[in-house]
Design a protein around this motif. Sequence first.
Motif, PDB file in Angstrom:
ATOM      1  N   HIS A   1     -22.896 -74.093  -6.612  1.00  0.00           N
ATOM      2  CA  HIS A   1     -22.642 -73.028  -7.573  1.00  0.00           C
ATOM      3  C   HIS A   1     -21.776 -73.594  -8.682  1.00  0.00           C
ATOM      4  N   SER A   2     -22.196 -73.406  -9.927  1.00  0.00           N
ATOM      5  CA  SER A   2     -21.484 -73.973 -11.077  1.00  0.00           C
ATOM      6  C   SER A   2     -20.751 -72.886 -11.848  1.00  0.00           C
ATOM      7  N   ILE A   3     -19.518 -73.183 -12.247  1.00  0.00           N
ATOM      8  CA  ILE A   3     -18.739 -72.264 -13.076  1.00  0.00           C
ATOM      9  C   ILE A   3     -18.224 -73.034 -14.278  1.00  0.00           C
ATOM     10  N   TYR A   4     -18.627 -72.588 -15.468  1.00  0.00           N
ATOM     11  CA  TYR A   4     -18.235 -73.205 -16.731  1.00  0.00           C
ATOM     12  C   TYR A   4     -17.273 -72.257 -17.438  1.00  0.00           C
ATOM     13  N   VAL A   5     -16.097 -72.742 -17.828  1.00  0.00           N
ATOM     14  CA  VAL A   5     -15.094 -71.895 -18.479  1.00  0.00           C
ATOM     15  C   VAL A   5     -14.692 -72.522 -19.809  1.00  0.00           C
ATOM     16  N   ILE A   6     -14.903 -71.795 -20.890  1.00  0.00           N
ATOM     17  CA  ILE A   6     -14.493 -72.245 -22.228  1.00  0.00           C
ATOM     18  C   ILE A   6     -13.302 -71.414 -22.677  1.00  0.00           C
ATOM     19  N   ILE A   7     -12.223 -72.094 -23.029  1.00  0.00           N
ATOM     20  CA  ILE A   7     -10.996 -71.454 -23.500  1.00  0.00           C
ATOM     21  C   ILE A   7     -10.542 -72.182 -24.761  1.00  0.00           C
ATOM     22  N   PRO A   8      -9.608 -71.622 -25.526  1.00  0.00           N
ATOM     23  CA  PRO A   8      -9.095 -72.365 -26.685  1.00  0.00           C
ATOM     24  C   PRO A   8      -8.355 -73.628 -26.230  1.00  0.00           C
ATOM     25  N   MET A   9      -8.270 -74.611 -27.120  1.00  0.00           N
ATOM     26  CA  MET A   9      -7.478 -75.788 -26.792  1.00  0.00           C
ATOM     27  C   MET A   9      -6.041 -75.362 -26.483  1.00  0.00           C
ATOM     28  N   TYR A  10      -5.535 -74.411 -27.252  1.00  0.00           N
ATOM     29  CA  TYR A  10      -4.244 -73.778 -26.952  1.00  0.00           C
ATOM     30  C   TYR A  10      -4.256 -72.388 -27.565  1.00  0.00           C
TER      31      TYR A  10
ATOM     32  N   THR B   1     -18.609 -86.233  -4.257  1.00  0.00           N
ATOM     33  CA  THR B   1     -18.505 -84.881  -4.819  1.00  0.00           C
ATOM     34  C   THR B   1     -17.081 -84.655  -5.305  1.00  0.00           C
ATOM     35  N   HIS B   2     -16.952 -84.117  -6.491  1.00  0.00           N
ATOM     36  CA  HIS B   2     -15.648 -83.921  -7.124  1.00  0.00           C
ATOM     37  C   HIS B   2     -15.452 -82.446  -7.435  1.00  0.00           C
ATOM     38  N   PRO B   3     -14.205 -81.942  -7.445  1.00  0.00           N
ATOM     39  CA  PRO B   3     -13.990 -80.524  -7.771  1.00  0.00           C
ATOM     40  C   PRO B   3     -14.613 -80.093  -9.093  1.00  0.00           C
ATOM     41  N   THR B   4     -14.653 -80.989 -10.082  1.00  0.00           N
ATOM     42  CA  THR B   4     -15.249 -80.612 -11.368  1.00  0.00           C
ATOM     43  C   THR B   4     -16.770 -80.541 -11.313  1.00  0.00           C
ATOM     44  N   ASP B   5     -17.368 -80.912 -10.179  1.00  0.00           N
ATOM     45  CA  ASP B   5     -18.805 -80.688 -10.011  1.00  0.00           C
ATOM     46  C   ASP B   5     -19.118 -79.206  -9.827  1.00  0.00           C
ATOM     47  N   PHE B   6     -18.089 -78.419  -9.497  1.00  0.00           N
ATOM     48  CA  PHE B   6     -18.276 -76.984  -9.275  1.00  0.00           C
ATOM     49  C   PHE B   6     -17.611 -76.143 -10.359  1.00  0.00           C
ATOM     50  N   LEU B   7     -16.475 -76.589 -10.850  1.00  0.00           N
ATOM     51  CA  LEU B   7     -15.696 -75.823 -11.828  1.00  0.00           C
ATOM     52  C   LEU B   7     -15.190 -76.767 -12.911  1.00  0.00           C
TER      53      LEU B   7
END
Length: 375
Positions: free
Chosen positions: A131-140, A180-186
């Motif tokens: 299961h993939s979760i992609y999160v886009i936020i401002p740089m700051y 497998t790395h944590p960033t493979d999912f989030l």
Amino acid sequence: KQWYQRRVRGGLDLPSFDDEEFNLEGDVYEGDDSWNVQFLRSITNHSCNFTLLDRMHKLKCERKEKIEDSIHTGYIHQVRRSQNFLYIENQYFLGSAHVWEDDSKPMKAVNLVAIELVKNIVEAIREGAHHSIYVIIPMYPEGDPGSMAVQEILHWQTCTMRMMYKLIAQEIEEAGLEDTHPTDFLSFYCIATRVNEIPEDLAEPETDIEILLREKARFPIYVHSKMMICDDEYIIVGSANINQRSMSGRRDTEMAVGCYQPNFLWTEEEGLPKGDVGAFRKSLWLEHLGEWCEEYENPGSLECMRKVNEVARANWEKYVADEMDEPMVGHLVSYPITVEQDGTVRPLEGFENFPDTEASVLGGKSAMLVEKLTT
């Protein structure tokens, strides 16, 4: 640890919601591409009159206040329903403070969005799925990134990220998943741009930061959207941030809509639907990623997550290089953190501070501000 064992490991004690509140089985007509829309709010009786008696039992009551937090409930419900991927854009991302490891946690930042996302990934790993979760936020966040308030918001954001990656890493280790790395999912991203030439008709920069940004010709693109796309079938969009102010129901007044097409829902047999939500997601990804790749057709796959991360990392390198030899592909860049195999979150090597600033990427807790202001 006890919370983790009861809530995440057991998976039974998180709040339950009536499926009828978010029933996706609307009226369907053959060949119909119509939409169903659900109106969601964060609001109290101080801002509106609750008049529908048959709905009163759905409200929370605290200190004689009647509270509707259906935006929070809606997010959680759709995260739990998701079978493939979640794509999030939001101005802020913090919460689930009751699971943070940080000793200075503000216990009032307890919205459940972050921990529900983790729970979704944990359950997928246990089932041998991805299961993939992609999160886009401002740089700051908006404002001076070195200011006390922005640094504290970044600190809460870092606490949230650390909690999420730590729990995902523990599950990967327990499942014995190799390579497998944590960033493979989030994975977290921001948006930025860099140009080769500055238009001559622009006004002259005045402040030090404006002069520096003009010299480097690189700029963060501010993310102000508040949106989540679930499995290309359902989209929530509105005014609510993923923080306690927006999600609690009794602080900021917010509204959002949850939208879907009853004829275009995810099924195990058919997979991702081919409706307008999916078309919008693809259009948005094409804008952010610059070009279309076959992997983007299946956002829930490991191959897609790794491809997006590869493009975002390459764009980051071009964004921070002294000289830009070739243009960025789109605008998506990796958020400037390093996630270790055990879930430890650190600043990206060489970037303890955001580019062109003296502001810490991980933020810092203020000894003066009231936590309620920054959560």
